[in-house]
Design a protein around this motif. Structure first.
Motif, PDB file in Angstrom:
ATOM      1  N   ASN A 180      36.269  28.825  31.750  1.00  0.00           N
ATOM      2  CA  ASN A 180      37.448  28.683  31.926  1.00  0.00           C
ATOM      3  C   ASN A 180      37.577  27.507  31.740  1.00  0.00           C
ATOM      4  O   ASN A 180      37.632  26.608  32.597  1.00  0.00           O
ATOM      5  CB  ASN A 180      37.991  29.231  33.419  1.00  0.00           C
TER       6      ASN A 180
ATOM      7  N   GLN B  58      33.961  26.466  35.438  1.00  0.00           N
ATOM      8  CA  GLN B  58      35.491  26.043  35.260  1.00  0.00           C
ATOM      9  C   GLN B  58      35.484  24.436  34.727  1.00  0.00           C
ATOM     10  O   GLN B  58      35.060  23.774  35.523  1.00  0.00           O
ATOM     11  CB  GLN B  58      36.234  26.196  36.722  1.00  0.00           C
TER      12      GLN B  58
ATOM     13  N   LEU C  78      37.526  23.996  44.186  1.00  0.00           N
ATOM     14  CA  LEU C  78      36.653  25.018  43.767  1.00  0.00           C
ATOM     15  C   LEU C  78      35.184  24.676  44.025  1.00  0.00           C
ATOM     16  O   LEU C  78      34.983  23.805  44.448  1.00  0.00           O
ATOM     17  CB  LEU C  78      36.549  25.696  42.069  1.00  0.00           C
TER      18      LEU C  78
ATOM     19  N   HIS D  74      35.110  33.908  36.472  1.00  0.00           N
ATOM     20  CA  HIS D  74      34.417  32.930  35.628  1.00  0.00           C
ATOM     21  C   HIS D  74      33.558  32.086  36.619  1.00  0.00           C
ATOM     22  O   HIS D  74      33.625  31.732  37.493  1.00  0.00           O
ATOM     23  CB  HIS D  74      35.327  31.925  35.013  1.00  0.00           C
TER      24      HIS D  74
ATOM     25  N   ARG E 114      33.556  35.855  44.855  1.00  0.00           N
ATOM     26  CA  ARG E 114      33.450  35.647  43.564  1.00  0.00           C
ATOM     27  C   ARG E 114      32.390  36.617  42.742  1.00  0.00           C
ATOM     28  O   ARG E 114      31.795  37.042  43.752  1.00  0.00           O
ATOM     29  CB  ARG E 114      32.852  34.339  43.251  1.00  0.00           C
TER      30      ARG E 114
ATOM     31  N   MET F  25      43.296  26.767  37.267  1.00  0.00           N
ATOM     32  CA  MET F  25      42.303  26.798  38.407  1.00  0.00           C
ATOM     33  C   MET F  25      42.727  27.679  39.415  1.00  0.00           C
ATOM     34  O   MET F  25      42.776  27.263  40.615  1.00  0.00           O
ATOM     35  CB  MET F  25      41.854  25.374  38.644  1.00  0.00           C
TER      36      MET F  25
ATOM     37  N   GLN G 265      30.673  25.932  40.347  1.00  0.00           N
ATOM     38  CA  GLN G 265      31.373  26.243  39.069  1.00  0.00           C
ATOM     39  C   GLN G 265      32.274  24.981  38.500  1.00  0.00           C
ATOM     40  O   GLN G 265      32.938  25.448  37.531  1.00  0.00           O
ATOM     41  CB  GLN G 265      32.617  27.327  39.662  1.00  0.00           C
ATOM     42  N   SER G 266      32.229  23.918  39.234  1.00  0.00           N
ATOM     43  CA  SER G 266      33.034  22.755  38.638  1.00  0.00           C
ATOM     44  C   SER G 266      32.067  22.045  37.481  1.00  0.00           C
ATOM     45  O   SER G 266      31.189  21.557  37.647  1.00  0.00           O
ATOM     46  CB  SER G 266      32.928  21.738  39.847  1.00  0.00           C
TER      47      SER G 266
ATOM     48  N   ARG H 237      35.486  31.620  49.307  1.00  0.00           N
ATOM     49  CA  ARG H 237      35.460  31.359  47.713  1.00  0.00           C
ATOM     50  C   ARG H 237      34.071  32.036  47.119  1.00  0.00           C
ATOM     51  O   ARG H 237      34.186  32.540  46.099  1.00  0.00           O
ATOM     52  CB  ARG H 237      35.568  29.919  47.212  1.00  0.00           C
TER      53      ARG H 237
ATOM     54  N   LEU I 254      39.088  32.218  38.765  1.00  0.00           N
ATOM     55  CA  LEU I 254      37.847  31.519  39.454  1.00  0.00           C
ATOM     56  C   LEU I 254      37.014  32.565  39.915  1.00  0.00           C
ATOM     57  O   LEU I 254      35.676  32.553  40.220  1.00  0.00           O
ATOM     58  CB  LEU I 254      38.090  30.552  40.297  1.00  0.00           C
TER      59      LEU I 254
ATOM     60  N   TYR J 225      42.364  31.434  41.607  1.00  0.00           N
ATOM     61  CA  TYR J 225      41.269  32.218  42.288  1.00  0.00           C
ATOM     62  C   TYR J 225      41.471  33.790  41.557  1.00  0.00           C
ATOM     63  O   TYR J 225      40.174  34.438  41.694  1.00  0.00           O
ATOM     64  CB  TYR J 225      40.936  32.164  43.724  1.00  0.00           C
TER      65      TYR J 225
END
Length: 429
Positions: A227, A246, A268, A243, A24, A235, A272-273, A20, A240, A237
Motif C-alpha cells: 500500500n 506500507q 504501524l 496489506h 491484521r 495509512m 509493515q513499515s 495492531r 493496514l 487500519y
C-alpha cells in the motif's frame, strides 16, 4: 503519565501494537520480511527500460535483495500520467517484451513486481471514453477530475471485472509476485451516484474496495501488495489490516528520512513499515550507512543506482542486508520504544529501539548540531548489565558502550549526519 521512555507510556504503546498485529490478516510476508528492491527512488524515477533494468537486477541480486519491483512508467512509451488505465507494457521501453525482463529477474533468484494505480483512470485513457459515467465518482452531474485522473467507483460490477482482469493478467500471464499499489489523487468528499450524500458514496466505495482486496488475497494468498498512497498516505487500519507492506514516505533526502523512520512505529507495526534505502551515485561511506540504518528495523526498500557505485560502498550495502537478514525474524515479535522520545523538529539526535526479550536493537542517528556524545536510556534496564555491540557497521564497536548506573546506551559519533545500529544483550536477573 510518564515520558515516552517511562513505564506507563511503554505499557500503553505495547498493548496498542499487540492489537495492531492481532487484527491484521495473517500472511507469510510479515513473518519472512524479504528485502525489496524498487527502481524508483533516487534511481530510475519512473523511466524504466530493459537496458536500465538489467544491470540493476544483477546488482540487487548481488547485495541480497529478494524482490525486484519495476515502478511506474512500464506501461507507457512517454508521458503517462493522464493516460493510465490500459496497463499494457510499452514495446518501446521493452523491445524484447516485458516478459523477457521479468524472466530475467526470476532467473537471478528474485521475485518480480510491478507498480499499479488501479483505483484511478487517466482522462486520456481510451477506456475512459468508452464506459459510462457510473464507473467513476460524480458530483453535480460531472466526473471528478484530480491531477488528470478519474476516480473509479468499486461499487460498479464492471469496475470490479476490469480490476480483476488487470490483476489476473499480471499474476497469471506475467507471473508477478509483488504489486506496488499506488494512489496519487484526492477524490475529495465522495460521489453522488447511488448515494444519500457524497460522504455516503465515498464510504460505500471504500467498503467495496476493501471487499475487492479481500477477494484478491483469497485468490492469490502469496501475492504481496504494497500500500503506497503517494509515498505514505492512506495509512489507516482498514488498509493496514490487509496489506503486509506500507510505504511510509517518498522523502528523497536520506537525512530527513531518518525522522520518518524513527517515528513510523507510532502509526504501524515495524514489519509493515517500508523504508527507503537509496545510496547516492556520488556519496561516501557514512551516507551509505545512514541510508541502511533508515530501514533496518523495519522493511528495507532498497533502491539507488547500485550498479554504478564504488565497490567499498557496494560491500557496505551487502553487509547491511546480510545483518538485516540475521535479525529480521525478531522484528514481527519486537516491541518498539523511543529512548529519547518521539522525533521532533530541531532534534540533534534521533533513536528507535526494538525490544525482543533479552535483546534490544537500537538505531541511532546524529543529525546537525549538538554534541558528539549522547545517552539513550533503555526502558527496564536500570542497574542491569548489558553487553553492547555495533551490529551495523560491524567494525564500529567502539562507538557505543553501556552505562549500568544510568541504564543507558552511550554513543559517540564525531561527525554530523551519521548513524549506527546497536545490538544490546540484556542480562536478566
Amino acid at each position: 503519565m510518564r515520558t515516552v521512555n517511562g513505564g506507563a507510556m511503554w505499557d500503553y504503546g505495547n498493548r496498542r501494537r499487540d492489537y495492531r498485529r492481532e487484527i491484521r490478516r495473517w500472511n507469510e510476508d510479515n513473518e519472512r520480511l524479504p528485502v525489496i528492491f524498487n527502481d524508483y527512488m533516487n534511481c530510475l524515477f519512473a523511466d524504466p527500460t530493459t537496458e536500465k533494468i538489467l544491470p540493476l537486477v544483477d546488482a540487487a541480486a548481488a547485495v541480497g535483495c529478494e524482490y525486484y519491483c519495476i515502478d511506474a512508467g512500464w506501461y507507457a512509451d512517454g508521458e503517462w500520467w493522464s493516460d493510465v488505465g490500459l496497463w499494457q507494457p510499452s514495446e518501446r521501453r521493452f523491445p524484447g517484451g516485458l516478459q523477457k525482463v521479468l524472466d530475467y529477474i526470476r532467473a537471478k533468484g528474485l521475485i518480480p513486481g510491478l507498480w499499479l494505480e488501479l483505483e484511478v483512470m487517466g482522462i486520456h485513457c481510451p477506456i475512459a471514453q468508452q464506459v459510462p459515467d457510473e464507473w467513476f465518482f460524480m458530483r453535480h452531474g460531472k466526473r471528478i477530475i484530480d491531477h488528470g485522473r478519474y476516480q473509479l467507483d468499486y461499487r460498479h460490477p464492471e469496475v470490479i471485472q476490469y480490476a480483476d482482469e488487470v490483476l489476473d493478467r499480471l499474476v497469471m500471464e506475467y507471473n508477478v509476485g509483488y504489486i506496488k499499489m499506488d494512489y496519487n489523487i484526492n477524490a475529495g468528499i465522495g460521489t453522488e451516484v447511488n448515494a444519500d450524500s457524497f460522504g455516503d458514496g465515498l464510504l460505500q466505495h471504500n467498503r467495496a474496495y476493501l471487499r475487492w482486496l479481500d477477494s484478491l488475497f483469497a485468490r492469490y494468498p502469496d501475492l504481496v501488495i504494497e500500500n503506497c498512497g503517494s509515498g505514505g498516505l492512506r495509512m489507516d487500519y482498514a488498509l493496514l489490516a490487509r496489506h503486509s507492506v506500507q510505504s511510509i514516505s517518498d522523502q528523497t533526502d536520506y537525512r530527513k528520512f531518518a525522522a520518518i523512520s524513527a517515528a513510523a512505529p507510532t502509526a504501524l507495526t515495524p514489519e509493515q513499515s517500508a523504508a527507503w534505502s537509496y545510496p547516492l551515485k556520488e556519496g561516501d561511506r557514512e551516507e551509505v550507512i545512514f541510508n541502511m540504518v533508515n530501514g533496518m528495523l523495519m522493511r528495507i526498500h532498497q533502491s539507488g543506482h547500485l550498479a554504478d557505485i564504488t565497490s567499498d560502498r557496494f560491500e557496505l550495502i551487502q553487509e547491511g542486508i546480510s545483518y538485516y537478514k540475521s535479525i529480521r525474524a525478531s522484528i514481527p515479535k519486537a516491541l518498539p520504544f523511543w529512548p529519547i522520545g518521539i522525533p521532533k523538529h530541531g532534534d540533534h539526535w534521533l533513536s528507535l529501539g526494538l525490544r525482543c526479550g533479552e535483546k534490544a536493537y537500537v538505531a541511532v542517528w546524529r543529525l546537525e548540531g549538538g554534541t558528539k556524545e549522547a545517552r539513550f536510556p533503555i526502558p527496564g534496564c536500570d542497574g542491569k548489565k548489558v553487553t553492547v555491540r555495533c551490529g551495523f557497521p560491524r567494525q564500529e564497536s567502539r562507538s557505543g558502550s553501556w552505562s549500568q548506573l544510568e541504564g543507558a546506551l552511550v554513543v559517540t559519533l564525531p561527525t554530523e549526519f551519521t548513524a549506527r545500529l546497536y545490538e544490546l544483550h540484556i542480562e536478566e536477573e
